[in-house]
Design a protein around this motif. Structure first.
Motif, PDB file in Angstrom:
ATOM      1  N   UNK A  13       0.837  -1.205   0.000  1.00 53.34           N
ATOM      2  CA  UNK A  13       0.000   0.000   0.000  1.00 53.34           C
ATOM      3  C   UNK A  13       0.861   1.239   0.000  1.00 53.34           C
ATOM      4  N   UNK A  14       2.011   1.139   0.669  1.00 51.36           N
ATOM      5  CA  UNK A  14       2.875   2.318   0.747  1.00 51.36           C
ATOM      6  C   UNK A  14       3.376   2.704  -0.629  1.00 51.36           C
ATOM      7  N   UNK A  17       0.549   4.150  -2.757  1.00 47.85           N
ATOM      8  CA  UNK A  17       0.201   5.503  -2.342  1.00 47.85           C
ATOM      9  C   UNK A  17       1.245   6.493  -2.853  1.00 47.85           C
ATOM     10  N   UNK A  18       2.527   6.104  -2.672  1.00 53.65           N
ATOM     11  CA  UNK A  18       3.612   6.984  -3.095  1.00 53.65           C
ATOM     12  C   UNK A  18       3.546   7.298  -4.578  1.00 53.65           C
ATOM     13  N   UNK A  21       0.275   9.553  -5.513  1.00 52.84           N
ATOM     14  CA  UNK A  21       0.281  10.944  -5.081  1.00 52.84           C
ATOM     15  C   UNK A  21       1.573  11.657  -5.404  1.00 52.84           C
ATOM     16  N   UNK A  23       4.568  11.407  -4.297  1.00 48.39           N
ATOM     17  CA  UNK A  23       5.212  11.904  -3.085  1.00 48.39           C
ATOM     18  C   UNK A  23       6.667  12.257  -3.368  1.00 48.39           C
ATOM     19  N   UNK A  26       6.986  15.586  -5.033  1.00 47.69           N
ATOM     20  CA  UNK A  26       6.695  16.705  -4.134  1.00 47.69           C
ATOM     21  C   UNK A  26       7.918  17.007  -3.277  1.00 47.69           C
ATOM     22  N   UNK A  27       8.504  15.920  -2.694  1.00 45.73           N
ATOM     23  CA  UNK A  27       9.660  16.126  -1.817  1.00 45.73           C
ATOM     24  C   UNK A  27      10.848  16.659  -2.589  1.00 45.73           C
ATOM     25  N   UNK A  30      10.451  20.319  -3.241  1.00 42.86           N
ATOM     26  CA  UNK A  30      10.626  21.105  -2.029  1.00 42.86           C
ATOM     27  C   UNK A  30      12.114  21.246  -1.702  1.00 42.86           C
ATOM     28  N   UNK A  31      12.847  20.142  -1.835  1.00 47.02           N
ATOM     29  CA  UNK A  31      14.268  20.182  -1.532  1.00 47.02           C
ATOM     30  C   UNK A  31      15.006  21.117  -2.480  1.00 47.02           C
ATOM     31  N   UNK A  46       8.919  26.020   3.908  1.00 45.18           N
ATOM     32  CA  UNK A  46       8.289  24.817   3.381  1.00 45.18           C
ATOM     33  C   UNK A  46       6.772  24.935   3.425  1.00 45.18           C
ATOM     34  N   UNK A  50       4.454  24.679   0.114  1.00 43.69           N
ATOM     35  CA  UNK A  50       3.400  23.685  -0.075  1.00 43.69           C
ATOM     36  C   UNK A  50       2.063  24.353  -0.326  1.00 43.69           C
ATOM     37  N   UNK A  51       1.860  25.500   0.304  1.00 48.56           N
ATOM     38  CA  UNK A  51       0.566  26.151   0.109  1.00 48.56           C
ATOM     39  C   UNK A  51       0.429  26.706  -1.299  1.00 48.56           C
ATOM     40  N   UNK A  53       1.558  25.343  -4.020  1.00 47.14           N
ATOM     41  CA  UNK A  53       1.163  24.230  -4.877  1.00 47.14           C
ATOM     42  C   UNK A  53       1.408  24.550  -6.341  1.00 47.14           C
ATOM     43  N   UNK A  55       4.015  23.303  -8.286  1.00 41.79           N
ATOM     44  CA  UNK A  55       5.049  22.461  -8.880  1.00 41.79           C
ATOM     45  C   UNK A  55       4.822  22.243 -10.356  1.00 41.79           C
TER      46      UNK A  55
ATOM     47  N   UNK B  32       3.822   8.096   4.173  1.00 39.67           N
ATOM     48  CA  UNK B  32       3.607   6.740   3.670  1.00 39.67           C
ATOM     49  C   UNK B  32       2.946   5.860   4.714  1.00 39.67           C
ATOM     50  N   UNK B  35      -0.797   7.732   5.079  1.00 42.03           N
ATOM     51  CA  UNK B  35      -1.439   7.758   3.764  1.00 42.03           C
ATOM     52  C   UNK B  35      -2.703   8.627   3.762  1.00 42.03           C
ATOM     53  N   UNK B  40      -0.705  17.156   0.615  1.00 39.84           N
ATOM     54  CA  UNK B  40      -0.177  18.503   0.852  1.00 39.84           C
ATOM     55  C   UNK B  40      -0.713  19.116   2.124  1.00 39.84           C
ATOM     56  N   UNK B  44       1.338  20.281   5.448  1.00 41.06           N
ATOM     57  CA  UNK B  44       1.279  21.642   5.998  1.00 41.06           C
ATOM     58  C   UNK B  44       0.922  21.582   7.468  1.00 41.06           C
TER      59      UNK B  44
END
Lengths: 479, 150
Positions: A13-14, A17-18, A21, A23, A26-27, A30-31, A46, A50-51, A53, A55, B32, B35, B40, B44
């Motif tokens: 599932x991880x 999900x990654x 979305x 993930x 996104x990271x 940000x970096x 940060x 993120x707010x 949005x 990207x 992760x 989930x 986002x 935050x």
């Protein structure tokens, strides 16, 4: 916890999900921003990032020789993507800015703006609210390698760079026909893009500096500079030929700009191959499994193995095989789940073919959580399928499989004793094809992100298409 | 090029000074694990909590608290001897992000007990607190107090 004796099992599932979305992306973004700006308070930075949005907001650079149609393309893209256009002209036309006024003076005298001032102007403009929110398109900037490096240093990095190219003779000729509408600033052409309204036609003026000699001079300078700008944008650059109709250039540019680049995100392929009998699914699955170490899950094979092993599922399935009836979906699903839940499938990924064959099966698979992240439909015309299947023969003595056209038997002795599998008979093939096509439209609707591939080619070509479909990010549909 | 080299060094120093990589690792793990539907917004929210924790010095609920440490120890000590081997101890510290891969830890020949493990984890967490938030801050003191509760 103890990774020294037993390896960690990361639940699937991880990773699902990654992937869904994004993930990793996104990271990563940000970096990147953190490293470019190096704020004193990283956490506040940060949160703000993120707010925002932003990207996926367009950040495009369009370069090209004079008369290639840069400005036209840039303006079209701007309108289409609802973004902001930045050119040398509109940067220095900015009001209420001493920097812009100084640049204007310089431009009036020397016909160019010094790089330092230009980059400062760009920096100011890009940090304005509308550029941050809707992105920006730079038209004709950077002009030189110096400018490209300076822009990079202040942290402005485009995600896509388009370079238009065309033979010099075409460009010189094209430039002679250039006309400008003084009111709107739009560029027209006497041959290719003549406005329909007569009032615009009357307004048009001939711009300065389009004689052959001047264009040739500008082209020389352009060629000198563009070669040194290429290395600054290695993976994000695309060259589009400007020697074709405007609309074609535009659509190529638009599709390119809307694709995402390959990222380094961890990716476990879960591939689904769909297609009628004889489309090459098993062969492609075997090739994929071999090259990428995926687990090849063939539904029919799984069921036969279960029966042969006389496992508890096998005993339930056997009567269906004996009576030559279709095995019920729930039973197939159970056998499939057992296989897909095994550790090697979860870790290495899988290639599934032969299931699902209709919408109900697809829904069942989806509800149990087995979602493929790449789906391919192999299209093969009926005649090719017939040719591939009805000419298959098996040698009953050696067990070797032959094909009368693609892999003929070496001696006539073998040829005489060859037999055909009743499943490869023409009527049977026709039946199976009809069955598939009845359900195909529903399946294609269900798997909206599926890629269709022409299966009527040699296997390695088809394999390359499938590979590129897996490796590249899924394309976004152009509206 | 010298200019490029110094900027790269600056960037690396920045990352170390603010412990950005550890923070990003923590954020990714939380995402992760939990989930959430809207990653986002969730990120935050966590960052806001972190900010408040830093400003007011309240202890931030890190991923691992003391019941987790005891649970982790039990998982490694499968034969319930009460001790774990040195290799396991080092791996566990690496997993928690409390020691780097090439740090040389003293192996005094005895097996590591639960108390020793806990005290080492606390000591290191305190060090990190001290480096990022300042020695007098509340979260350091809270982290130091916690061993006394067990």
């Amino acid at each position: 916890m103890d990774a020294t004796t037993a390896p960690h099992h990361i639940p699937p599932e991880m990773s699902q999900y990654g992937e869904e979305n994004h993930i990793f992306e996104i990271m990563q973004n940000m970096l990147e921003q953190l490293l470019i700006h190096q704020p004193k308070d990283p956490i506040l930075f940060m949160i703000n990032h993120l707010q925002l949005d932003n990207d996926n907001v367009p950040k495009i650079v369009i370069l090209g020789p004079p008369a290639s149609g840069k400005t036209t393309i840039a303006m079209w893209l701007c309108k289409h993507l609802n973004s902001n256009l930045l050119t040398v002209e509109n940067l220095i036309a900015k009001e209420f800015s001493s920097l812009a006024a100084a640049a204007r003076k310089h431009y009036q005298i020397n016909k160019r703006v010094p790089s330092m001032q230009l980059v400062r102007l760009i920096q100011d403009r890009v940090s304005e609210e509308d550029c941050v929110r809707r992105g920006w398109i730079l038209d004709g900037i950077p002009e030189t390698r110096e400018q490209a490096l300076m822009i990079q240093t202040v942290g402005i990095t485009p995600r896509h760079v388009i370079v238009l190219s065309a033979p010099d003779t075409v460009l010189i000729e094209r430039n002679l026909g250039k006309r400008i509408d003084p009111q709107t600033g739009e560029i027209y052409h006497t041959t290719f893009d003549w406005p329909s309204e007569s009032e615009i036609q009357d307004r048009l003026i001939v711009p300065v500096g389009i004689s052959e000699l001047e264009t040739a001079g500008k082209l020389l300078e352009y060629h000198r500079n563009i070669v040194r700008i290429f290395p600054s944008y290695p993976k994000i650059l695309k060259v589009i030929s400007a020697d074709q109709p405007c609309v074609d250039v535009f659509y190529q540019a638009l599709t390119y700009v809307q694709t995402n680049h390959r990222s380094n995100a961890p990716f476990t392929p879960r591939v689904l191959l769909c297609g009628p009998m004889g489309s090459g699914k098993s062969l492609q699955a075997a090739l994929l499994a071999q090259k990428y170490s995926l687990v090849n899950v063939c539904c029919g094979q799984l069921l036969k193995e279960a029966v042969a092993d006389k496992s508890k599922f096998g005993e339930v399935i056997q009567p269906f095989f004996e009576k030559d009836m279709a095995v019920p979906d729930s039973l197939i699903m159970k056998v499939l789940s057992e296989r897909l839940n095994q550790q090697d499938c979860i870790q290495k990924g899988w290639v599934l073919h032969g299931f699902p064959r209709d919408l109900d099966q697809a829904l069942m698979m989806d509800s149990l959580g087995y979602k493929p992240n790449r789906v391919f439909f192999l299209n093969v015309p009926f005649d090719s399928v017939l040719e591939r299947l009805t000419l298959r023969r098996t040698d009953p003595i050696t067990g070797e499989r032959y094909h009368l056209m693609y892999k003929p038997p070496p001696t006539t002795e073998i040829q005489d004793r060859l037999l055909q599998n009743p499943k490869d008979a023409e009527e049977h093939v026709k039946l199976k094809m009809d069955l598939f096509y009845r359900n195909a439209t529903e399946l294609e609707e269900f798997y909206g992100q599926a890629l269709t591939i022409n299966g009527d080619q040699d296997p390695y070509t088809v394999f390359e298409y499938i590979e590129s479909g897996i490796i590249n990010p899924l394309p976004q549909k152009v509206p | 090029m010298e200019a490029g080299g110094s900027r790269e060094r600056e960037a690396r120093n920045y990352l170390e000074k603010h412990q950005i990589m550890e923070l990003l690792k923590y954020l990714t793990s939380v995402l992760l694990f939990i989930r959430p539907e809207k990653p986002r917004e969730y990120l935050i929210a966590i960052l806001e909590k972190l900010r408040i924790a830093k400003a007011t010095g309240v202890a931030f609920p890190f991923f691992m608290d003391h019941s987790n440490i005891a649970a982790m120890f039990d998982m490694m000590d499968s034969s319930k001897k009460g001790t774990i081997s040195f290799v396991q101890y080092k791996e566990a510290l690496k997993t928690l992000g409390l020691c780097t891969a090439d740090e040389v830890l003293k192996d005094d020949g005895h097996a590591i007990t639960l108390d020793k493990f806990k005290s080492e984890v606390n000591k290191r967490t305190q060090e990190i607190c001290g480096r990022t938030k300042g020695k007098g801050s509340g979260s350091c003191q809270t982290a130091a107090e916690q061993p006394r509760l067990h």
